[in-house]
Design a protein around this motif. Sequence first.
Motif, short mmCIF file in Angstrom:
data_model
loop_
_atom_site.label_atom_id
_atom_site.label_comp_id
_atom_site.label_asym_id
_atom_site.label_seq_id
_atom_site.Cartn_x
_atom_site.Cartn_y
_atom_site.Cartn_z
N GLN A 219 -7.61 -36.55 13.89
CA GLN A 219 -8.35 -37.82 14.10
C GLN A 219 -8.05 -38.32 15.46
O GLN A 219 -7.10 -38.63 15.82
N ILE A 220 -9.18 -38.77 16.16
CA ILE A 220 -9.25 -39.05 17.51
C ILE A 220 -9.25 -40.81 17.48
O ILE A 220 -10.12 -41.38 16.57
N PRO A 221 -8.23 -41.38 18.03
CA PRO A 221 -8.08 -42.85 17.96
C PRO A 221 -9.23 -43.68 18.36
O PRO A 221 -10.11 -43.13 19.36
N HIS A 222 -9.53 -44.45 17.52
CA HIS A 222 -10.92 -45.54 17.77
C HIS A 222 -12.27 -44.48 17.57
O HIS A 222 -13.20 -45.12 18.19
N PHE A 223 -12.23 -43.49 17.12
CA PHE A 223 -13.49 -42.63 17.16
C PHE A 223 -13.55 -41.95 15.57
O PHE A 223 -13.79 -42.80 14.65
N LYS A 224 -13.45 -40.89 15.35
CA LYS A 224 -13.72 -40.16 14.05
C LYS A 224 -12.87 -38.82 14.02
O LYS A 224 -12.19 -38.61 15.05
N GLU A 225 -12.80 -38.10 12.77
CA GLU A 225 -12.19 -36.97 12.74
C GLU A 225 -13.40 -35.71 13.23
O GLU A 225 -14.32 -35.72 13.22
N VAL A 226 -12.64 -34.72 14.14
CA VAL A 226 -12.97 -33.52 14.43
C VAL A 226 -12.09 -32.36 14.18
O VAL A 226 -11.00 -32.45 13.93
N ILE A 227 -12.98 -31.29 14.19
CA ILE A 227 -12.33 -29.93 13.98
C ILE A 227 -12.22 -29.20 15.23
O ILE A 227 -13.21 -28.88 15.97
N ILE A 228 -10.68 -28.97 15.59
CA ILE A 228 -10.59 -28.20 16.94
C ILE A 228 -10.14 -26.66 16.53
O ILE A 228 -9.14 -26.70 15.75
N MET A 229 -10.81 -25.75 17.20
CA MET A 229 -10.40 -24.30 17.00
C MET A 229 -10.01 -23.97 18.40
O MET A 229 -10.85 -24.09 19.35
N ALA A 230 -9.01 -23.00 18.46
CA ALA A 230 -8.12 -22.83 19.76
C ALA A 230 -7.87 -21.26 19.40
O ALA A 230 -7.18 -21.06 18.56
N THR A 231 -8.16 -20.64 20.58
CA THR A 231 -7.84 -19.03 20.57
C THR A 231 -7.01 -18.85 21.78
O THR A 231 -7.45 -19.09 22.93
N ASN A 232 -5.80 -18.07 21.61
CA ASN A 232 -4.88 -17.73 22.40
C ASN A 232 -4.63 -16.26 22.65
O ASN A 232 -4.09 -15.87 21.47
N CYS A 233 -4.94 -15.51 23.49
CA CYS A 233 -4.91 -14.06 23.62
C CYS A 233 -3.57 -13.68 24.21
O CYS A 233 -3.33 -13.94 25.45
N ASP A 234 -2.73 -12.84 23.41
CA ASP A 234 -1.39 -12.39 24.25
C ASP A 234 -1.62 -11.17 24.85
O ASP A 234 -0.70 -10.89 25.83
N SER A 235 -2.57 -10.67 24.61
CA SER A 235 -2.65 -9.40 25.88
C SER A 235 -3.27 -9.73 27.15
O SER A 235 -2.40 -9.17 28.03
N CYS A 236 -4.42 -10.35 27.21
CA CYS A 236 -4.81 -10.73 28.53
C CYS A 236 -4.66 -12.33 29.16
O CYS A 236 -4.94 -12.67 30.29
#
Length: 403
Positions: A219-236
């Motif tokens: 929930q972004i304050p003073h805005f609306k709900e968003v979906i955040i997708m994050a990818t973190n690679c341990d190899s590189c």
Amino acid sequence: GVTRLLLTRIPFFKEIIVSSFSCDSCAWSNTEIQSAGRIQEQGVRYALAVTSRQDMNREVVKTDCATARIPELDFEIPAFTQKGVLTTIEGIIDRAVAGLEQDQPLRRATDQEVAGKIDEFIGKLRRLKEVDCSFTFIIDDPSGNSFVENPHAPQRDDALVVTHYRRSPQQNALLGLEGEEVDAKPPDAAEDLRDEVLQFSTNCPECNAPANTNMKLVQIPHFKEVIIMATNCDSCGHRTNEVKSGGAIEPQGTRITLRITDPSDMTRDILKSETCSVEIPELEFELGMGALGGKFTTLEGLLKDIRELVERNPFTLGDSSTPSRTGKLQEFIGKLQEVNGKSEAHFILDDPAGNSYLQNVYAPEEDPELRVERYERTFEQNEDLGLNDMKTEGYEPGGASGR
């Protein structure tokens, strides 16, 4: 004959495999390219209005999975019928003519009527090279690895329309990609998605090693709900994030204008949706919708992504560029760096869907440097968002009778 292979990299573009074949008996030679890089996250479609001989000299990267079309002649080169090539628009037409002429002697002996029609069509293709009348040249590449030169970069080219799109399941199957099946949650699920970070397995887009993608409803304050997708690679060590709107399309479009006056403005949070375009009038720069995808970052991070996007253009700072164009691009990149709080400029987000956001550091009070405008979408904008054909009432079988 002998075929030679070379794995190389075009500066600011991607890895390619150059194959060269030569025959000592008849002196015939052939050169082709194949993409050695990854398939892009979105497909790309280039539509160029060819109006002059100069347009015929535009350089084109066409992969083997790209489709080339000329609607005026109802002519199409289907995907996987030609190898990838680095050429010009005139070169693609010449290659098509050579392919049609290849079996003409046999056709003239067996079926003169068909051979006559093909000869007539070949004449139309050759007349296109003289550009006596304008025509449209379209390249549609689901892999996103094709390219058509913009000689006016970094300014916008009015004759060239670039569209990024999500691939259909059929296109994913054509490219050999497996669609990920997401198990639907039961309607009475006890978990509250707002308090849970979902995780699913995927592959790193850089090194293709197994990695995990985290997904969270925020929930972004003073805005609306968003979906955040994050990818973190341990190899590189590669890290990436993507943002999707968690709500519906707003009734009106949103245009957000920020006047950058202080280096602290670079730390403002920005939510840029896939339908949002970016403008910097002082630099005569405009970034179309879908170019960078959805982003949740800061103003400084978005400017950095824009700079990397310009530098990756193979026809601006690579081997194919001219000294005058390289100087123009270097000057533009220098001005873009000066925007980081060193010089005043206007930063504009224009989102017809109304799902973009720029942080108001004075919230809930008004920000004197930030202006948010609501506007009615045009018919074309509604068409791009798919709203003109959307029916939300009376769509049930039998209509709304009896209610």
